[in-house]
Design a protein around this motif. Structure first.
Motif, mmCIF file in Angstrom:
data_model
loop_
_atom_site.group_PDB
_atom_site.id
_atom_site.type_symbol
_atom_site.label_atom_id
_atom_site.label_comp_id
_atom_site.label_asym_id
_atom_site.label_seq_id
_atom_site.Cartn_x
_atom_site.Cartn_y
_atom_site.Cartn_z
ATOM 1 N N THR A 28 0.829 -1.202 0.000
ATOM 2 C CA THR A 28 0.000 0.000 0.000
ATOM 3 C C THR A 28 0.870 1.262 0.000
ATOM 4 N N ARG A 49 0.170 5.160 -1.142
ATOM 5 C CA ARG A 49 -0.073 6.143 -0.081
ATOM 6 C C ARG A 49 0.918 5.879 1.057
ATOM 7 N N TRP A 89 3.321 7.018 4.632
ATOM 8 C CA TRP A 89 3.147 7.487 6.003
ATOM 9 C C TRP A 89 4.518 7.861 6.537
ATOM 10 N N GLY A 127 -1.669 -5.369 1.779
ATOM 11 C CA GLY A 127 -1.745 -4.616 3.019
ATOM 12 C C GLY A 127 -1.035 -5.349 4.144
ATOM 13 N N ASP A 139 -1.561 -4.277 16.613
ATOM 14 C CA ASP A 139 -2.875 -4.901 16.778
ATOM 15 C C ASP A 139 -3.071 -5.920 15.654
ATOM 16 N N MET A 180 -5.880 -6.106 13.004
ATOM 17 C CA MET A 180 -5.883 -5.244 11.832
ATOM 18 C C MET A 180 -4.958 -5.756 10.732
ATOM 19 N N ARG A 221 -9.566 -5.886 6.085
ATOM 20 C CA ARG A 221 -10.773 -5.055 6.089
ATOM 21 C C ARG A 221 -10.541 -3.716 6.789
ATOM 22 N N ARG A 222 -9.709 -3.722 7.830
ATOM 23 C CA ARG A 222 -9.476 -2.512 8.621
ATOM 24 C C ARG A 222 -8.149 -1.832 8.269
ATOM 25 N N GLU A 223 -7.630 -2.088 7.084
ATOM 26 C CA GLU A 223 -6.352 -1.494 6.652
ATOM 27 C C GLU A 223 -6.411 0.035 6.737
ATOM 28 N N PRO A 224 -5.520 0.662 7.529
ATOM 29 C CA PRO A 224 -5.582 2.123 7.691
ATOM 30 C C PRO A 224 -4.899 2.893 6.561
ATOM 31 N N SER A 225 -4.096 2.212 5.731
ATOM 32 C CA SER A 225 -3.332 2.930 4.711
ATOM 33 C C SER A 225 -3.891 2.751 3.303
ATOM 34 N N TRP A 226 -5.154 2.323 3.204
ATOM 35 C CA TRP A 226 -5.777 2.186 1.897
ATOM 36 C C TRP A 226 -7.255 2.579 1.978
#
Length: 248
Positions: free
Chosen positions: A148, A152, A154, A193, A208, A211, A242-247
């Motif tokens: 990812t 995008r 970080w 991811g 976590d 995630m 499902r809870r990927e924060p970077s996509w």
């Protein structure tokens, strides 16, 4: 070993880099289960040999080879050895990767070089060797494992994001060239991811895991890419928790 339903890789040989553990090991296992003979390439030969023994105990075919993807001469030697054995690489999976989680303020030149060499130049060296042979043999498939971070980024991920963005661009270029050069060659980038592997957990032990996704899911995605018939082309796949924060 039981074969996954969507692809039959009997009589195919696969080369997987960074295959001794984590995602690479999951991919090697899936390829072997589908019938491929797998070259398990890694610098960690103790782990690579253990994986091969386990795959063979399950009825699969695997052989460990020492490869530092940062060394173009070593990469060329591996392909030359395959040629001299009268074999071929039908499937190339560029999976080996490293990361250094530091801000630009604290990164060293050596750390930047290591990340970019491993994640970008290494796969390019392997593609150069593998692609020209696939053109000569009239077919094959290259899968480059992306991130990812190719889309995008970080903080504390500058070299990693740069290397994966570069590899994504190279993969798309090679895809276009394959469309022109040889109908039998597939080139696919897999944007993966976060996974529950040592790659993340050794650096972030408090992550976590709810995630993160299983590397087996990404390995199945690689197999799906290999299942696409010659008349179609699959340039890129995205598989994230499902809870990927970077996509996206």
């Amino acid at each position: 070993m039981s074969n996954p339903a969507y692809v039959d890789l009997r009589d195919k040989q696969a080369l997987v880099t960074g295959a001794a553990r984590g995602l690479g090991a999951a991919i090697a296992r899936r390829l072997a289960a589908a019938g491929a003979s797998v070259l398990v390439a890694d610098v960690r030969q103790d782990l690579a040999k253990e994986l091969c023994e386990d795959i063979m105990a399950q009825g699969g075919s695997a052989r460990s080879i020492t490869m530092d993807v940062c060394d173009p001469g070593a990469v060329a030697d591996v392909f030359r050895d395959v040629d001299e054995a009268g074999q071929r690489v039908d499937i190339l999976v560029n999976n080996a990767a490293v990361d250094v989680s530091k801000s630009a303020e604290h990164l060293t030149a050596e750390e930047v070089t290591r990340v970019v060499n491993t994640n970008l130049l290494g796969p390019m060296y392997l593609c150069l060797e593998g692609y020209r042979r696939m053109v000569s043999q009239g077919g094959g498939h290259i899968v480059n494992i992306l991130s990812t971070a190719a889309n995008r980024t970080w903080t504390e991920a500058g070299p990693y994001a740069a290397s994966k963005s570069g590899l994504r661009a190279f993969t798309h270029t090679l895809f276009k060239e394959a469309q022109r050069d040889c109908e039998g060659i597939g080139v696919t980038g897999v944007i993966a991811g976060g996974m529950e592997t040592a790659f993340i957990l050794e650096r972030f032990p408090d992550a976590d895991v709810s995630m993160l996704q299983s590397p087996e899911i990404v390995a199945d995605t690689v197999l799906y890419a290999l299942s696409v018939p010659v008349g179609s082309a699959l340039a890129e796949l995205v598989v994230v928790p499902r809870r990927e924060p970077s996509w996206p």
